[in-house]
Design a protein around this motif. Structure first.
Motif, PDB file in Angstrom:
ATOM      1  N   LEU A  40       0.846  -1.193   0.000  1.00 24.19           N
ATOM      2  CA  LEU A  40       0.000   0.000   0.000  1.00 24.19           C
ATOM      3  C   LEU A  40       0.883   1.245   0.000  1.00 24.19           C
ATOM      4  O   LEU A  40       1.583   1.516   0.973  1.00 24.19           O
ATOM      5  N   ASN A  42       0.594   4.821   0.437  1.00 24.27           N
ATOM      6  CA  ASN A  42      -0.409   5.700   1.023  1.00 24.27           C
ATOM      7  C   ASN A  42       0.020   7.157   0.858  1.00 24.27           C
ATOM      8  O   ASN A  42       0.920   7.641   1.546  1.00 24.27           O
ATOM      9  N   LYS A  47      -3.051   9.205   7.081  1.00 25.50           N
ATOM     10  CA  LYS A  47      -2.698   7.844   6.673  1.00 25.50           C
ATOM     11  C   LYS A  47      -3.399   6.776   7.498  1.00 25.50           C
ATOM     12  O   LYS A  47      -3.782   5.723   6.983  1.00 25.50           O
ATOM     13  N   GLU A  51      -5.577   3.896   5.682  1.00 28.26           N
ATOM     14  CA  GLU A  51      -5.175   2.485   5.785  1.00 28.26           C
ATOM     15  C   GLU A  51      -6.272   1.665   6.440  1.00 28.26           C
ATOM     16  O   GLU A  51      -6.529   0.509   6.061  1.00 28.26           O
ATOM     17  N   PHE A  67       0.391  -7.350   4.403  1.00 26.11           N
ATOM     18  CA  PHE A  67       0.520  -5.984   3.907  1.00 26.11           C
ATOM     19  C   PHE A  67       1.865  -5.369   4.283  1.00 26.11           C
ATOM     20  O   PHE A  67       2.370  -5.575   5.391  1.00 26.11           O
ATOM     21  N   PHE A  69       3.447  -1.298   4.095  1.00 18.34           N
ATOM     22  CA  PHE A  69       3.015   0.083   3.912  1.00 18.34           C
ATOM     23  C   PHE A  69       4.223   0.948   3.568  1.00 18.34           C
ATOM     24  O   PHE A  69       5.266   0.854   4.217  1.00 18.34           O
ATOM     25  N   TYR A  71       5.481   5.089   2.210  1.00 16.86           N
ATOM     26  CA  TYR A  71       5.187   6.484   1.910  1.00 16.86           C
ATOM     27  C   TYR A  71       6.385   7.046   1.157  1.00 16.86           C
ATOM     28  O   TYR A  71       7.450   6.431   1.088  1.00 16.86           O
ATOM     29  N   TYR A  89       5.546   1.933   8.659  1.00 11.16           N
ATOM     30  CA  TYR A  89       5.797   2.288   7.263  1.00 11.16           C
ATOM     31  C   TYR A  89       7.276   2.165   6.913  1.00 11.16           C
ATOM     32  O   TYR A  89       8.151   2.279   7.768  1.00 11.16           O
TER      33      TYR A  89
END
Length: 318
Positions: A40, A42, A47, A51, A67, A69, A71, A89
């Motif tokens: 993902l 994002n 966020k 999410e 998952f 994550f 950025y 993240y």
């Protein structure tokens, strides 16, 4: 998930005409099963909210999903606690040597800025290029869809006379295709954006197909004919009160904002909003996860095929 039925059972043809996904015993026994890996990206400022919205929908499936994550490293988020980013993240540099079954690129509140002027545009282009070889299926949402269509196909965005804001009815152009299996003839989707891309520009690209649109909101769903990239203009993932939060925020700041269409009873913000998009949202994400990811991705992700090879997909793809 598909149902497994005996080889040559007469019901197969009937079920296929009703868009019920069934596989025969030979295909079922040949399937390898493992958790799906989803990345993902994002880009939304809040966020944690985004999410949660996406995980709620993606979790409505019997499939086991893992998952990661990420950025953008070239823009430091200001509305998410740093400790949350550090704990959950990673940056693209940390994941670029991995491969994924699926990826989601979210929207972002930068649609009124030219693409090339977005601070993280070069990094986003690098990620989108990387996804073509390292991700089996990528789902792009709202500005993420606009960015990808512009980057991959040169399709421009256009400013709208006023913000498209509300919950709008949509129809499916190609009913027998996988993404919209189980959908009603008319279904609703929230939209919140200042720009659009246009049908005539998409139709000029031979490699794209428009799956769904709205008389009021325009094109909603586009897929590339290699079946590996989907572009969604609305926000099916929105919670019941997301549009209310946006409306209250803009109204409190004195910004020009109209009451979201088809949302409040009698268009009265004092009343509780009517939710009319959740069943379609659950179908959309479960169909993507099942048909576009699970049914096509290789068991060994190191053997991800070329984007032009769609032999792994069940049926006719789109």
């Amino acid at each position: 998930m598909p149902i497994k039925i005996p080889n040559n059972l007469p019901a197969v043809n009937i079920l296929e005409k009703e868009n019920i996904f069934a596989m025969d015993e030979d295909r079922a026994y040949s399937q390898d099963i493992r958790p799906l890996r989803i990345l993902l990206l994002n880009l939304m400022p809040t966020k944690i909210v985004t999410e949660t919205q996406l995980l709620r929908l993606l979790g409505n499936s019997p499939l086991q999903v893992e998952f990661d994550f990420v950025y953008t490293a070239t823009y430091e988020p200001k509305n998410t606690p740093q400790e949350h980013l550090v704990k959950f993240y990673e940056t693209f540099a940390a994941v670029k040597n991995r491969k994924y079954d699926g990826m989601i690129i979210t929207g972002a509140p930068v649609e009124q800025i030219p693409f090339e002027e977005v601070s993280y545009w070069p990094e986003l282009c690098e990620i989108m290029n990387w996804s073509r070889r390292n991700v089996y299926s990528t789902l792009h949402i709202c500005w993420g869809a606009q960015a990808a269509l512009y980057h991959h196909y040169g399709i421009p965005k256009y400013p709208l006379p006023q913000k498209l804001f509300g919950v709008f009815p949509h129809t499916v152009n190609i009913k027998e295709k996988m993404l919209f299996r189980g959908f009603d003839d008319v279904f609703y989707v929230p939209h919140s954006r200042h720009t659009e891309f246009r049908r005539e520009d998409i139709e000029k690209v031979a490699g794209l197909c428009i799956l769904s649109e709205s008389t009021e909101a325009g094109v909603y769903a586009v897929v590339d004919k290699r079946y590996r990239h989907l572009f969604i203009t609305g926000h099916s993932e929105y919670d019941p009160l997301t549009l209310k939060t946006e409306y209250d925020r803009d109204a409190a700041q004195g910004l020009p904002i109209h009451v979201p269409a088809n949302y409040y009873p009698d268009d009265d913000p004092a009343k509780t909003p009517v939710v009319r998009w959740r069943s379609a949202a659950n179908l959309l994400f479960s169909n993507w996860l099942n048909y576009y990811v699970y049914q096509g991705t290789p068991f060994d992700l190191d053997k991800l095929n070329d984007p032009g090879d769609v032999s792994g997909l069940y049926g006719d793809g789109i």
